[in-house]
Write a protein that holds these residues in place. Structure first.
Motif: not given
Length: 124
Positions: A1-18
């Motif tokens: 069974q496939v397991q999915l793991v999320e990553s890459g979040g964080g704190l960013v200012q308005p107008g920024g990117s992630l």
């Protein structure tokens, strides 16, 4: 069974990117995949999805033109590139397999038990 793991979040200012990543393990990622988010005190909502084979995509209106979903099947990973972020994008973001209609993805998840997700906070 496939397991999915999320990553890459964080704190960013308005107008920024992630860029968020949804990595699959345990099996090959062959499903249509969707990104969802849940802000404090709000219902979980579908944000974007991508089909398994033809790469067709869908977005909720509030992120159109700002978010881009993509997948790298060789890496068993689905990405969500988020640009021009706004405070209202603040939420925990999750990925999940989604149902398809005529091979096109939908924002309806196949699961009811969600993982931990990744926190995105947009604030100055």
């Amino acid at each position: 069974q496939v397991q999915l793991v999320e990553s890459g979040g964080g704190l960013v200012q308005p107008g920024g990117s992630l860029r968020l990543s949804c990595a699959a393990s345990g099996s090959t990622l062959e499903s249509a995949i969707g990104w969802f988010r849940q802000a404090p005190g709000k219902e979980r909502e579908g944000v974007s999805c991508i089909s398994a084979f033809d790469g067709s995509r869908a977005y909720v209106d509030s992120v159109k033109g700002r978010f881009t979903i993509s997948r790298d099947n060789a890496k068993n990973t689905v990405y969500l590139q988020m640009s021009s972020l706004k405070p209202e994008d603040t939420a925990v973001y999750y990925c999940a397999p989604v149902w398809t209609v005529h091979d096109r993805c939908s924002l309806h998840p196949q699961i009811t038990n969600w993982g931990q997700g990744t926190q995105v906070t947009v604030s100055s």
